[in-house]
Design an enzyme around this catalytic site. Sequence first.
Site, PDB file in Angstrom:
ATOM      1  N   LYS A  87      28.435  74.056  53.691  1.00  0.00           N
ATOM      2  CA  LYS A  87      29.179  74.622  54.472  1.00  0.00           C
ATOM      3  C   LYS A  87      28.379  75.789  55.313  1.00  0.00           C
ATOM      4  CE  LYS A  87      33.071  74.735  51.145  1.00  0.00           C
ATOM      5  NZ  LYS A  87      34.052  75.792  50.244  1.00  0.00           N
ATOM      6  N   ASP A 137      29.283  66.184  46.242  1.00  0.00           N
ATOM      7  CA  ASP A 137      30.704  66.050  46.962  1.00  0.00           C
ATOM      8  C   ASP A 137      30.638  65.993  48.251  1.00  0.00           C
ATOM      9  OD1 ASP A 137      29.977  68.461  45.502  1.00  0.00           O
ATOM     10  OD2 ASP A 137      31.699  69.128  46.241  1.00  0.00           O
ATOM     11  N   TRP A 185      32.421  61.946  42.913  1.00  0.00           N
ATOM     12  CA  TRP A 185      32.564  62.023  44.437  1.00  0.00           C
ATOM     13  C   TRP A 185      31.528  60.996  44.893  1.00  0.00           C
ATOM     14  CZ3 TRP A 185      36.788  63.521  46.082  1.00  0.00           C
ATOM     15  CH2 TRP A 185      37.520  64.848  45.604  1.00  0.00           C
TER      16      TRP A 185
END
Length: 673
Positions: free
Chosen positions: A173, A183, A261
């Site tokens: 992010k 993930d 994931w």
Amino acid sequence: MKGNTPYQFANRIWESILVYGFMGIGLCLAPAFVPGLAAGRAQTHTSASTLADSALTEAEQFAKHILQQPVPSGKWAYETGVVWQGMAALWHFTANGSYFQYIRQAVDSFVDQQGEIRTYRPQEYKLDDINNGRALLLLATVTGEPKYRLAAARLWDQLQHQPRNAAGGFWHKQIYPNQMWVDGLYMAEPFYLAYVLKLRDSAHLSAQLQDIAHQFFLIRDHLRDSATGLYFHGWDASHQERWADPQTGRSPNIWGRGDGWLAMALVDVLEYYPSNVPAYDSLRSMFKDFAAAILRAQDPATGCWYQLMVKPHLSGNYLESSATCMFIYALAKGVRLGLLPEQPYRAAVEKAYRGLLSRFVQQTPHGPVLTGACSVAGLGGKPYRDGSDAYYLSENIVNNDPKAVGAFLMASVEMARLPLMQVGKGVTVCLDHWFNREWRPDPFGPPGRVEPFHYLWSDEENSGFSFWGRIFRDRGATCTSLEQAPTEKALRHVQVYIIVDPDTRAETPDPHFIDAASIAVLQRWVKAGGILLLMANDSGNCEFYHLNQLAAAFGMHFLENSLNHVPDHAYEDGAFETPVNDIFPVSRHIFMKEISSLSIRPPARPVLVKEGNVIIARAKYGKGWVLAVGDPWLYNEYTDGRKLPARFQNAQAGADLANWLLTQAQKQKFQSY
């Protein structure tokens, strides 16, 4: 066995093997696996088929519960996207159109006609937001509506500008500079791959495919634990974050769902990553090594996996449901795709699924409940998450977490698929794309670029055979297309060959007509054991003259008429009741409209007759078979559950027919040994 020739006796043995089990693995030759057909399901009374039935039942109970709830419309969040993936898997497997409509309704609560996505903030550069793009691409390819493609393009634009660390890895992010989390690969890479394959940008495709693989290889090189083969949660390329090891930059723990994931990301990418690209073999090796490590970490008592995977005896550690669902999905799908050997992985996922059901699934008066899921886990942020044992064991354990439920749906569908694998294993089903060769504008391409469509495995819209193709692939068959006229060499490794609706000059400016050389090749191929399916159309929509020259070789002639007209939505006007026979042992009420009927002579025999009109016929020719039907009736519009009322069983008829075609092909292989 009085009255049976040796050939008939061999056939009976082979049919028994197919119905009651092959190599010790139970099969369901005519499973319902579509709505409304549980009573007609062929049971094998083996643990494998019983577990498959249970898996589908459990998944549909959760799906029904989801359908009864209001569609979540708060934030554009990856959690809901995981549920959409689960519902998509169920739709593809069951042909229950309500699952597709759920996805569409949910996405429509976010996406407007211009493709703007409500609550999505691209400037935050969250890889989590990319995950939902898979639903956008599904809706774009199935419906053809531009808004979904435009919305997907917004997510693609984010990826184009996503910040990267010095090694080229996507930041997780904007607020987590230089960090890669395991993930993030699930959030971004399956969409990344699907989008570039849609773009077909030849100038950049090679670099894009390499970039996708590079994201995985960075995680492998920096987060793989050499002692266990499992993966730590996060890597800070700058080594500056408080949770990061000063020497390696990685976080301190191996988190169950984080590895879940990653496992799902690998198997989903490998499903479509071109195998002729050099990075494919490295990705496959990465998955195989990871799968072996996952198996070693499986709890021997329950078959499930722990929140902190390598610390099963740590006080407060617990078996966790979402990671267990994800590992079941990834390993079972790996077996189905041939990425992993059937044993020991099949036994492991069957044990895991039984453990999942007994430990985590509860039935209550208010609906099914999936317990035991870690609500969330991350690194850094406020309040600060330090990646310690205490942190991972402090997060809340919740019920019906959407991440867990979505993974549960996907895992259950994969478990339901497993008993089908042997039906068509080793069989190649080839679809003609020479005599039928139509094109349309490519919505993902530059102006003027076209794409093939109409009765193709790759066509996801109403006009395609993508649903029928999945039925073949679920049964272990390989689906290919033939881009040339049939020759002995081209058909050498093909067991089932399908010719659908040859083009007229009105449909294609320069059509390829079935010629004498092709007819001679197909006669020899069928005589040697090939299975040929001819699917015509009604008068005016099919090139009959040359098709009938081929059909005549097997005692068949399409009459160039048009029966079963269906005005508006009067679907019962197109209804047939199929007789019980070896081709359609389960499906009864089917739909077919505007059909060319057949006249037949020996060796052809009728299969389906309505009011004296032969609709489907078959002929035994040498060692092989020819089946002819007067309509391409198994295309998506009438098999995917979005249009026909649920009482029609076209999807089941497609499964029945696929089973028959594959069974005949397997008989030829068996008898040739």
